[in-house]
Design an enzyme around this catalytic site. Sequence first.
Site, PDB file in Angstrom:
ATOM      1  N   GLY A 248       0.731  -1.260   0.000  1.00 38.04           N
ATOM      2  CA  GLY A 248       0.000   0.000   0.000  1.00 38.04           C
ATOM      3  C   GLY A 248       0.751   1.295   0.000  1.00 38.04           C
ATOM      4  O   GLY A 248       0.127   2.351  -0.126  1.00 38.04           O
ATOM      5  N   GLU A 290       3.751  -6.402   1.566  1.00 41.01           N
ATOM      6  CA  GLU A 290       3.508  -6.872   0.199  1.00 41.01           C
ATOM      7  C   GLU A 290       3.224  -5.709  -0.733  1.00 41.01           C
ATOM      8  O   GLU A 290       2.080  -5.490  -1.127  1.00 41.01           O
ATOM      9  CB  GLU A 290       2.373  -7.896   0.188  1.00 41.01           C
ATOM     10  CG  GLU A 290       1.252  -7.459   1.055  1.00 41.01           C
ATOM     11  CD  GLU A 290       0.328  -8.561   1.477  1.00 41.01           C
ATOM     12  OE1 GLU A 290       0.767  -9.707   1.534  1.00 41.01           O
ATOM     13  OE2 GLU A 290      -0.826  -8.247   1.745  1.00 41.01           O
ATOM     14  N   PRO A 291       4.260  -4.958  -1.063  1.00 40.74           N
ATOM     15  CA  PRO A 291       4.076  -3.850  -1.991  1.00 40.74           C
ATOM     16  C   PRO A 291       3.777  -4.352  -3.398  1.00 40.74           C
ATOM     17  O   PRO A 291       4.361  -5.344  -3.837  1.00 40.74           O
ATOM     18  CB  PRO A 291       5.429  -3.139  -1.952  1.00 40.74           C
ATOM     19  CG  PRO A 291       6.410  -4.193  -1.559  1.00 40.74           C
ATOM     20  CD  PRO A 291       5.658  -5.115  -0.634  1.00 40.74           C
ATOM     21  N   ARG A 293       2.169  -1.744  -6.207  1.00 43.97           N
ATOM     22  CA  ARG A 293       2.393  -0.598  -7.105  1.00 43.97           C
ATOM     23  C   ARG A 293       3.740   0.077  -6.882  1.00 43.97           C
ATOM     24  O   ARG A 293       4.366   0.535  -7.828  1.00 43.97           O
ATOM     25  CB  ARG A 293       1.248   0.401  -6.984  1.00 43.97           C
ATOM     26  CG  ARG A 293       1.405   1.493  -5.968  1.00 43.97           C
ATOM     27  CD  ARG A 293       0.198   2.386  -5.901  1.00 43.97           C
ATOM     28  NE  ARG A 293      -0.987   1.649  -5.559  1.00 43.97           N
ATOM     29  CZ  ARG A 293      -2.138   1.753  -6.198  1.00 43.97           C
ATOM     30  NH1 ARG A 293      -2.276   2.570  -7.195  1.00 43.97           N
ATOM     31  NH2 ARG A 293      -3.177   1.040  -5.808  1.00 43.97           N
ATOM     32  N   ARG A 330      -7.949   2.745 -15.006  1.00 42.11           N
ATOM     33  CA  ARG A 330      -7.856   3.352 -13.668  1.00 42.11           C
ATOM     34  C   ARG A 330      -8.508   4.727 -13.550  1.00 42.11           C
ATOM     35  O   ARG A 330      -8.964   5.101 -12.477  1.00 42.11           O
ATOM     36  CB  ARG A 330      -6.399   3.375 -13.179  1.00 42.11           C
ATOM     37  CG  ARG A 330      -5.812   1.962 -13.056  1.00 42.11           C
ATOM     38  CD  ARG A 330      -4.501   1.901 -12.317  1.00 42.11           C
ATOM     39  NE  ARG A 330      -4.646   2.200 -10.912  1.00 42.11           N
ATOM     40  CZ  ARG A 330      -4.328   3.341 -10.333  1.00 42.11           C
ATOM     41  NH1 ARG A 330      -3.808   4.311 -11.063  1.00 42.11           N
ATOM     42  NH2 ARG A 330      -4.509   3.518  -9.058  1.00 42.11           N
ATOM     43  N   TYR A 334     -11.307   4.893 -10.832  1.00 40.11           N
ATOM     44  CA  TYR A 334     -10.971   5.646  -9.607  1.00 40.11           C
ATOM     45  C   TYR A 334     -10.656   7.122  -9.835  1.00 40.11           C
ATOM     46  O   TYR A 334     -10.208   7.807  -8.909  1.00 40.11           O
ATOM     47  CB  TYR A 334      -9.715   5.061  -8.924  1.00 40.11           C
ATOM     48  CG  TYR A 334      -9.544   3.565  -8.948  1.00 40.11           C
ATOM     49  CD1 TYR A 334     -10.388   2.738  -8.222  1.00 40.11           C
ATOM     50  CD2 TYR A 334      -8.505   2.991  -9.661  1.00 40.11           C
ATOM     51  CE1 TYR A 334     -10.192   1.363  -8.227  1.00 40.11           C
ATOM     52  CE2 TYR A 334      -8.307   1.614  -9.664  1.00 40.11           C
ATOM     53  CZ  TYR A 334      -9.158   0.804  -8.946  1.00 40.11           C
ATOM     54  OH  TYR A 334      -8.962  -0.556  -8.933  1.00 40.11           O
ATOM     55  N   CYS A 361     -16.548   2.521 -27.009  1.00 41.67           N
ATOM     56  CA  CYS A 361     -17.867   3.143 -27.136  1.00 41.67           C
ATOM     57  C   CYS A 361     -18.447   3.296 -25.735  1.00 41.67           C
ATOM     58  O   CYS A 361     -19.316   2.528 -25.317  1.00 41.67           O
ATOM     59  CB  CYS A 361     -18.757   2.275 -27.996  1.00 41.67           C
ATOM     60  SG  CYS A 361     -18.055   2.069 -29.617  1.00 41.67           S
ATOM     61  N   GLU A 362     -17.916   4.266 -25.037  1.00 39.81           N
ATOM     62  CA  GLU A 362     -18.208   4.412 -23.609  1.00 39.81           C
ATOM     63  C   GLU A 362     -17.752   5.824 -23.239  1.00 39.81           C
ATOM     64  O   GLU A 362     -16.558   6.127 -23.313  1.00 39.81           O
ATOM     65  CB  GLU A 362     -17.356   3.364 -22.871  1.00 39.81           C
ATOM     66  CG  GLU A 362     -17.590   3.181 -21.434  1.00 39.81           C
ATOM     67  CD  GLU A 362     -18.590   2.066 -21.168  1.00 39.81           C
ATOM     68  OE1 GLU A 362     -19.450   2.298 -20.315  1.00 39.81           O
ATOM     69  OE2 GLU A 362     -18.525   0.996 -21.809  1.00 39.81           O
ATOM     70  N   TYR A 390      -1.155  -2.111 -12.195  1.00 39.85           N
ATOM     71  CA  TYR A 390      -2.598  -2.189 -12.410  1.00 39.85           C
ATOM     72  C   TYR A 390      -3.042  -1.625 -13.761  1.00 39.85           C
ATOM     73  O   TYR A 390      -4.123  -1.069 -13.890  1.00 39.85           O
ATOM     74  CB  TYR A 390      -3.361  -1.487 -11.270  1.00 39.85           C
ATOM     75  CG  TYR A 390      -3.024  -2.036  -9.913  1.00 39.85           C
ATOM     76  CD1 TYR A 390      -3.387  -3.323  -9.546  1.00 39.85           C
ATOM     77  CD2 TYR A 390      -2.302  -1.275  -8.986  1.00 39.85           C
ATOM     78  CE1 TYR A 390      -3.053  -3.837  -8.304  1.00 39.85           C
ATOM     79  CE2 TYR A 390      -1.963  -1.786  -7.740  1.00 39.85           C
ATOM     80  CZ  TYR A 390      -2.350  -3.068  -7.409  1.00 39.85           C
ATOM     81  OH  TYR A 390      -2.026  -3.580  -6.169  1.00 39.85           O
TER      82      TYR A 390
HETATM   83  N1  LLP Z   1      -1.774  -6.886  -0.371  1.00 42.90           N
HETATM   84  C1  LLP Z   1      -3.097  -7.038  -0.474  1.00 42.90           C
HETATM   85  C2  LLP Z   1      -3.761  -8.008   0.369  1.00 42.90           C
HETATM   86  C3  LLP Z   1      -3.797  -6.264  -1.388  1.00 42.90           C
HETATM   87  O1  LLP Z   1      -5.115  -6.402  -1.455  1.00 42.90           O
HETATM   88  C4  LLP Z   1      -3.121  -5.342  -2.198  1.00 42.90           C
HETATM   89  C5  LLP Z   1      -3.844  -4.548  -3.155  1.00 42.90           C
HETATM   90  C6  LLP Z   1      -1.729  -5.225  -2.085  1.00 42.90           C
HETATM   91  C7  LLP Z   1      -1.088  -6.015  -1.146  1.00 42.90           C
HETATM   92  C8  LLP Z   1      -0.909  -4.303  -2.916  1.00 42.90           C
HETATM   93  O2  LLP Z   1      -1.236  -2.977  -2.722  1.00 42.90           O
HETATM   94  P1  LLP Z   1      -0.308  -1.849  -3.417  1.00 42.90           P
HETATM   95  O3  LLP Z   1       1.048  -1.879  -2.767  1.00 42.90           O
HETATM   96  O4  LLP Z   1      -0.209  -2.199  -4.846  1.00 42.90           O
HETATM   97  O5  LLP Z   1      -1.042  -0.582  -3.208  1.00 42.90           O
HETATM   98  N2  LLP Z   1      -6.464  -2.069  -8.671  1.00 42.90           N
HETATM   99  C9  LLP Z   1      -6.310  -0.949  -7.786  1.00 42.90           C
HETATM  100  C10 LLP Z   1      -5.776  -1.243  -6.470  1.00 42.90           C
HETATM  101  C11 LLP Z   1      -6.466  -2.350  -5.746  1.00 42.90           C
HETATM  102  C12 LLP Z   1      -5.448  -3.106  -5.041  1.00 42.90           C
HETATM  103  C13 LLP Z   1      -6.018  -4.110  -4.145  1.00 42.90           C
HETATM  104  N3  LLP Z   1      -5.080  -4.774  -3.371  1.00 42.90           N
HETATM  105  C14 LLP Z   1      -5.567   0.187  -8.457  1.00 42.90           C
HETATM  106  O6  LLP Z   1      -5.479   0.178  -9.673  1.00 42.90           O
HETATM  107  O7  LLP Z   1      -5.161   1.135  -7.805  1.00 42.90           O
END
Ligand code: LLP
Length: 431
Positions: A248, A290-291, A293, A330, A334, A361-362, A390
């Site tokens: 996150g 668990e990074p 992005r 995205r 969002y 077409c959206e 993502y």
């Molecule tokens: N761990 C778990 C359990 C998660 O659900 C997620 C993201 C991560 C790690 C990784 O999070 P990050 O470090 O990437 O922020 N598709 C969306 C984001 C939804 C992510 C859901 N889980 C986007 O495009 O922003």
Amino acid sequence: MICDNISVNEKGHLTFAGIDTTELAKKYGTPLYLMDENKIRERVRVYKNAMERYFPKGSMPEFASKAFSCKQIYRIMAEEGIDIDVVSAGEIFTASSAGFPMDRAFFHGNSKTDEEIRFAMEKGVGTFVADNEEELKAINEIAGEMGKKQRVLLRVSPGIDPHTHKKISTGSTESKFGVAIETGQAKGFVKLAIELENVELQGYHCHIGSQIFESEPFATTLEIMLGFIVEMKKAFNFEPEILNIGGGFGVRYVEQEPVIDYDEKIKEVSYVLNKQCERFGIAIPKIHMEPGRSLVADAGMTLYTVTNVKEVKGYKNYVSIDGGMTDNPRYTLYESPYTVVLASRANDEKDFVATISGRCCESGDLIQEDVNITKPLKDEILAVLTTGAYNYSMASNYNRVPRPPVVMLKDGEDYLAVKRESLEDICSLDI
Ligand code: LLP
């Protein structure tokens, strides 16, 4: 520029990882995903080194591969020696086909099917992150059938709202993920895990959400999680070996967002960890993070060809491109911010306010609205920056649009990691 792997050369062309993007567009066609392999490795090492330095031995980042999944990324993560987070049979199959040591994989997800659980065990996935009691029982039963004792972590929800976009916030009590601490249900979950014969409880997992810029929400999470550890120790004399505090940390998509020093943030989290463990009188667990992005986002860029520029007099300007929500959903989902640059004239005045519109077409198929860019001509190359997370992993075939290829850039060279989907591929499953 937004990241140090982006520059402009003497021709005024945008470069990525030292390579002229207009040349890459010519060579591979558009839309085109680019991934800077050196940047991915650099980010992985920052996390790995910081976690080794500030947390107890055995602490480790897991790459949340939902952010970007293809065989090559698993090979890179294997070479870098970090763990991975997988959430489906598809990700497990991809990682395992790439030769990733599956003992180092953590299987997440809130809705695992029994088939997937069995498949994951057959593929030798090291640890399951159990989301709920029914799933935990299924893991226990299938492990029993297979004559295994399966390592598990329990996903609990700490009841935290990290002030991020509602759709990417996951740690609140009412969340669909995990079992809530606040309601007392998490305690029953732990009791069950201790009682079941074919699972070996290793610890706890939580994840509060994505695109978080401060270490403070992680500190609050730690306090709650350590409090929970103490409570469970009192109730069941169980102390976890591993505490996974989720992914996150945010990424800088536009100039207005802060540059994040991940080493510094991890250090800040470790201060809280050490202090609180001392206060609670418990051993410091191994920390997993668990990074997703923050390991791959700014290693990515997408190139498009401009198909037309439409000026709706007195209203709005549209720059239409040969991609859109099918390769990057995205903004549609969002309203995520992105930096847009005209790759062929990257130093020219950005005095045209335009909405970058996709080809579907959206009406909502937009990449950005009302951004300042250099006014493009038809057939010029437009770059959208920071698309490594993502984008490819969330791409679709809506309107039967084929997905773009992924080209990796490494030490001044480019190579194909994922081929462009063909029209035949699009029909390949049709009977
Ligand atoms: N761990 C778990 C359990 C998660 O659900 C997620 C993201 C991560 C790690 C990784 O999070 P990050 O470090 O990437 O922020 N598709 C969306 C984001 C939804 C992510 C859901 N889980 C986007 O495009 O922003």
